[in-house]
Write a protein that holds these residues in place. Structure first.
Motif, short mmCIF file in Angstrom:
data_model
loop_
_atom_site.label_atom_id
_atom_site.label_comp_id
_atom_site.label_asym_id
_atom_site.label_seq_id
_atom_site.Cartn_x
_atom_site.Cartn_y
_atom_site.Cartn_z
N ASP A 1 46.39 40.58 28.57
CA ASP A 1 46.27 42.04 28.45
C ASP A 1 45.68 42.73 29.66
O ASP A 1 45.83 43.95 29.80
CB ASP A 1 45.39 42.38 27.23
CG ASP A 1 46.00 41.92 25.92
OD1 ASP A 1 47.21 41.61 25.92
OD2 ASP A 1 45.28 41.86 24.92
N GLU A 2 45.02 42.01 30.54
CA GLU A 2 44.28 42.65 31.63
C GLU A 2 44.72 42.12 32.99
O GLU A 2 45.11 40.97 33.12
CB GLU A 2 42.77 42.40 31.46
CG GLU A 2 42.17 42.89 30.16
CD GLU A 2 42.02 44.40 30.11
OE1 GLU A 2 42.21 45.05 31.16
OE2 GLU A 2 41.73 44.93 29.02
N PRO A 3 44.64 42.98 34.04
CA PRO A 3 44.85 42.47 35.40
C PRO A 3 43.83 41.38 35.71
O PRO A 3 42.71 41.39 35.16
CB PRO A 3 44.61 43.71 36.27
CG PRO A 3 44.80 44.88 35.36
CD PRO A 3 44.37 44.42 34.00
N LEU A 4 44.19 40.46 36.57
CA LEU A 4 43.35 39.30 36.84
C LEU A 4 41.94 39.69 37.26
O LEU A 4 40.95 39.14 36.75
CB LEU A 4 43.99 38.42 37.91
CG LEU A 4 43.19 37.19 38.37
CD1 LEU A 4 42.90 36.27 37.19
CD2 LEU A 4 43.94 36.45 39.46
N SER A 5 41.80 40.64 38.18
CA SER A 5 40.47 41.00 38.67
C SER A 5 39.59 41.55 37.56
O SER A 5 38.38 41.26 37.51
CB SER A 5 40.59 42.02 39.81
OG SER A 5 41.25 43.19 39.37
N ARG A 6 40.18 42.34 36.67
CA ARG A 6 39.40 42.91 35.57
C ARG A 6 39.11 41.84 34.52
O ARG A 6 38.00 41.76 33.98
CB ARG A 6 40.15 44.08 34.94
CG ARG A 6 39.42 44.71 33.75
CD ARG A 6 40.05 46.04 33.36
NE ARG A 6 39.53 46.51 32.09
CZ ARG A 6 38.35 47.08 31.90
NH1 ARG A 6 37.53 47.22 32.95
NH2 ARG A 6 37.96 47.49 30.72
N ALA A 7 40.10 40.99 34.21
CA ALA A 7 39.90 39.93 33.23
C ALA A 7 38.80 38.97 33.68
O ALA A 7 38.03 38.47 32.85
CB ALA A 7 41.20 39.16 33.00
N TYR A 8 38.71 38.73 34.98
CA TYR A 8 37.70 37.82 35.52
C TYR A 8 36.29 38.33 35.20
O TYR A 8 35.39 37.55 34.89
CB TYR A 8 37.88 37.67 37.02
CG TYR A 8 37.06 36.56 37.63
CD1 TYR A 8 37.53 35.25 37.61
CD2 TYR A 8 35.82 36.81 38.22
CE1 TYR A 8 36.78 34.22 38.16
CE2 TYR A 8 35.07 35.79 38.77
CZ TYR A 8 35.55 34.51 38.74
OH TYR A 8 34.81 33.48 39.27
N ARG B 1 56.57 38.30 26.41
CA ARG B 1 55.39 37.77 27.09
C ARG B 1 55.45 36.25 27.20
O ARG B 1 54.91 35.67 28.14
CB ARG B 1 54.12 38.19 26.35
CG ARG B 1 53.89 39.69 26.37
CD ARG B 1 52.60 40.08 25.69
NE ARG B 1 52.47 41.54 25.64
CZ ARG B 1 51.32 42.20 25.68
NH1 ARG B 1 50.19 41.51 25.76
NH2 ARG B 1 51.29 43.51 25.63
#
Length: 260
Positions: free
Chosen positions: A217-224, A148
């Motif tokens: 850990d998360e896709p950008l849209s979900r992390a947002y 990572r």
């Protein structure tokens, strides 16, 4: 001040310096040392007056040479809830931790450094994950964090060959933030810690949780979306420091952070 058997703990204002203290074995750790460090990191996490930690090694040869192999042969691998050195599995640590790597950081030592937020290295530091050469694997996070940090293909070459990486190569690869002469290592680490302490501790913790956990850990849209639900972000929004920062700015003075 609490006395420890395998580590030294010093507090400088809001900065806790944790020194792995087994120089006779290159600061290699065993079950009792890992348990002790687990308790040290727990106390650091719970202390509202301590905002940043620095981890380093005693002596002039090693940061940490990994898990003590004699102990593995005698008693197997013993890891506390916080993982190797009390930090590699402490995923709820929202306070910043700096690794000041002096000399060898092998196996669990490299994994300990990778579990920290910032790595500062002496110019003679070396990093490696040599576990396969003694029949083991770097299961304290090294096999997960290194790809990572620098990308899968570059990490695979280091992991599968078990080779040593210099401090300068580590900086070029991106997992080392700065390289300094050994005599300046702790000074540089303290400079970084002091710079962090100039900001709101609550805002720093929120920033670490979002950038260090959600971003990885998360896709950008979900992390947002999820960033607004992060516990450290929620704590920042009710911290008295949320008002102190703008007030200090308007009054043209240095903020007086509560740390809460």
């Amino acid at each position: 001040m609490t006395s420890y058997s395998y580590a030294k703990v010093d507090r400088h204002d809001h900065v806790t310096v944790i020194t792995l203290n087994r120089p006779e074995v290159l600061n290699a750790l065993h079950g009792p040392a890992n348990r002790e460090l687990d308790g040290i990191f727990r106390l650091f996490a719970e202390d509202p007056d301590q905002w940043v930690a620095i981890v380093t090694g005693a002596g002039d040869r090693a940061f940490c040479a990994g898990y003590a192999l004699k102990s593995v042969a005698d008693a197997g691998v013993e890891l506390p809830p916080g993982g190797f050195a009390g930090i590699t599995a402490r995923f709820d640590m929202v306070k910043p931790v700096i690794a000041a790597v002096n000399g060898f950081a092998f196996g669990g030592g490299f994994e300990t450094a990778l579990a920290c937020d910032i790595i500062v290295a002496s110019d003679d530091a070396q990093f490696a994950l040599p576990e396969p050469r003694v029949g083991l694997a770097a299961m304290a996070g090294g096999l997960l964090r290194l790809p990572r940090a620098i990308g899968e293909k570059r990490a695979m070459e280091i992991i599968l060959t078990c080779r040593r990486v210099s401090a300068e190569e580590g900086r070029a690869l991106g997992f080392v933030a700065d390289v300094v002469p050994r005599e300046r290592l702790m000074e540089r680490a303290m400079e970084i810690a002091a710079s962090i302490c100039q900001a709101s501790p609550a805002a720093i913790r929120a920033s670490k949780e979002v950038a260090g956990r959600l971003a990885a850990d998360e896709p950008l849209s979900r992390a947002y979306v999820l960033q607004n639900e992060a516990p450290a972000v929620a704590a920042m929004l009710v911290s008295p420091d949320l008002m102190e920062g703008p007030l200090a700015f308007s009054e043209k003075r240095t903020p007086r952070w509560s740390g809460r």
